[in-house]
Design a protein around this motif. Structure first.
Motif, PDB file in Angstrom:
ATOM      1  N   LEU A  17      24.971 -31.358   7.662  1.00 54.28           N
ATOM      2  CA  LEU A  17      24.502 -30.162   7.170  1.00 54.28           C
ATOM      3  C   LEU A  17      24.964 -29.969   5.775  1.00 54.28           C
ATOM      4  O   LEU A  17      24.216 -29.469   4.775  1.00 54.28           O
ATOM      5  CB  LEU A  17      24.876 -29.007   8.151  1.00 54.28           C
ATOM      6  N   CYS A  18      26.208 -30.362   5.490  1.00 54.81           N
ATOM      7  CA  CYS A  18      26.799 -30.075   4.143  1.00 54.81           C
ATOM      8  C   CYS A  18      26.063 -30.804   3.098  1.00 54.81           C
ATOM      9  O   CYS A  18      26.310 -30.936   1.921  1.00 54.81           O
ATOM     10  CB  CYS A  18      28.221 -30.040   4.089  1.00 54.81           C
ATOM     11  N   GLN A  44      24.956 -37.482   2.397  1.00 52.51           N
ATOM     12  CA  GLN A  44      25.324 -37.468   3.757  1.00 52.51           C
ATOM     13  C   GLN A  44      26.270 -38.258   4.032  1.00 52.51           C
ATOM     14  O   GLN A  44      27.095 -38.223   5.132  1.00 52.51           O
ATOM     15  CB  GLN A  44      24.327 -37.586   4.752  1.00 52.51           C
ATOM     16  N   ILE A  66      21.105 -24.630  14.652  1.00 53.45           N
ATOM     17  CA  ILE A  66      20.998 -25.029  13.195  1.00 53.45           C
ATOM     18  C   ILE A  66      20.787 -26.380  13.024  1.00 53.45           C
ATOM     19  O   ILE A  66      19.972 -26.790  12.207  1.00 53.45           O
ATOM     20  CB  ILE A  66      21.904 -24.233  12.475  1.00 53.45           C
ATOM     21  N   THR A  67      21.669 -27.266  13.722  1.00 58.66           N
ATOM     22  CA  THR A  67      21.577 -28.383  13.380  1.00 58.66           C
ATOM     23  C   THR A  67      20.292 -29.265  13.886  1.00 58.66           C
ATOM     24  O   THR A  67      19.653 -30.150  13.291  1.00 58.66           O
ATOM     25  CB  THR A  67      22.689 -29.370  14.335  1.00 58.66           C
ATOM     26  N   PHE A 124      17.485 -28.336  11.546  1.00 59.94           N
ATOM     27  CA  PHE A 124      17.690 -29.208  10.189  1.00 59.94           C
ATOM     28  C   PHE A 124      17.186 -30.743  10.702  1.00 59.94           C
ATOM     29  O   PHE A 124      16.704 -31.240   9.617  1.00 59.94           O
ATOM     30  CB  PHE A 124      19.194 -29.160  10.003  1.00 59.94           C
ATOM     31  N   THR A 161      20.792 -36.558  13.772  1.00 64.24           N
ATOM     32  CA  THR A 161      21.028 -35.135  13.668  1.00 64.24           C
ATOM     33  C   THR A 161      20.565 -34.358  14.956  1.00 64.24           C
ATOM     34  O   THR A 161      21.114 -33.795  15.518  1.00 64.24           O
ATOM     35  CB  THR A 161      20.356 -34.496  12.528  1.00 64.24           C
ATOM     36  N   SER A 188      22.673 -32.485  17.852  1.00 63.53           N
ATOM     37  CA  SER A 188      22.383 -31.422  18.300  1.00 63.53           C
ATOM     38  C   SER A 188      22.039 -30.981  19.767  1.00 63.53           C
ATOM     39  O   SER A 188      22.566 -30.231  20.443  1.00 63.53           O
ATOM     40  CB  SER A 188      21.314 -30.645  17.076  1.00 63.53           C
TER      41      SER A 188
END
Length: 156
Positions: free
Chosen positions: A15-16, A47, A81-82, A85, A127, A131
């Motif tokens: 995410l960052c 990433q 959220i992941t 994304f 991702t 998640s």
């Protein structure tokens, strides 16, 4: 480091990566597809950096000789959220792959940029997988947790 801590710090690192995209920006054309390709290529490189940093920080925070309590396992918010994304990255990467398959004008190396789009699709898939595991493990832990009976006040 336990698997849930590994998943937590991996998800945070993925995410960052968005925060570093402007630093790795390489755009060749003016159309929306060129913008999307530049964002995905920047995300791929970012990433790699952020996941490495997040896993190093996670290993440092979860070291066995620390007197601090271990970080709590990830919850539904991080998993949701992941997941969102991952869906966003994967759909944009697949759309870019289809666009690059048509040999568009203004693309320097279609094969290299197709590889970068497929790498972004792989990143989105990883991702989504991370998640899904976070959400499944958290809901299983919630089902296993003991139920608390709250007594009703007298007179009701």
């Amino acid at each position: 480091m336990s698997i849930m801590l590994f998943l937590r710090f991996s998800a945070i690192g993925l995410l960052c990566g968005v925060a570093l995209v402007p630093f790795f920006w390489i755009q060749r054309g003016d159309e929306f597809e060129h913008l999307r390709l530049a964002a995905l290529m920047g995300l791929d490189v970012a990433q790699i950096v952020t996941v490495s940093i997040a896993l190093a920080v996670g290993a440092w925070k979860a070291r066995p000789w620390s007197k601090r309590p271990r970080p709590s396992p990830p919850g539904f918010a991080l998993g949701g959220i992941t997941f969102a994304f991952g869906v966003l990255v994967m759909t944009q990467a697949l759309a870019t792959t289809r666009w690059l398959g048509g040999r568009p004008a203004g693309v320097g190396d279609p094969d290299g940029e197709s590889f970068m789009a497929m790498l972004a699709a792989l990143s989105g898939g990883v991702t989504l997988l991370i998640s899904a595991v976070i959400l499944i493990k958290r809901s299983a832990a919630l089902r296993r947790s003991p139920k608390v009976d709250v007594p009703m006040p007298a007179g009701r």
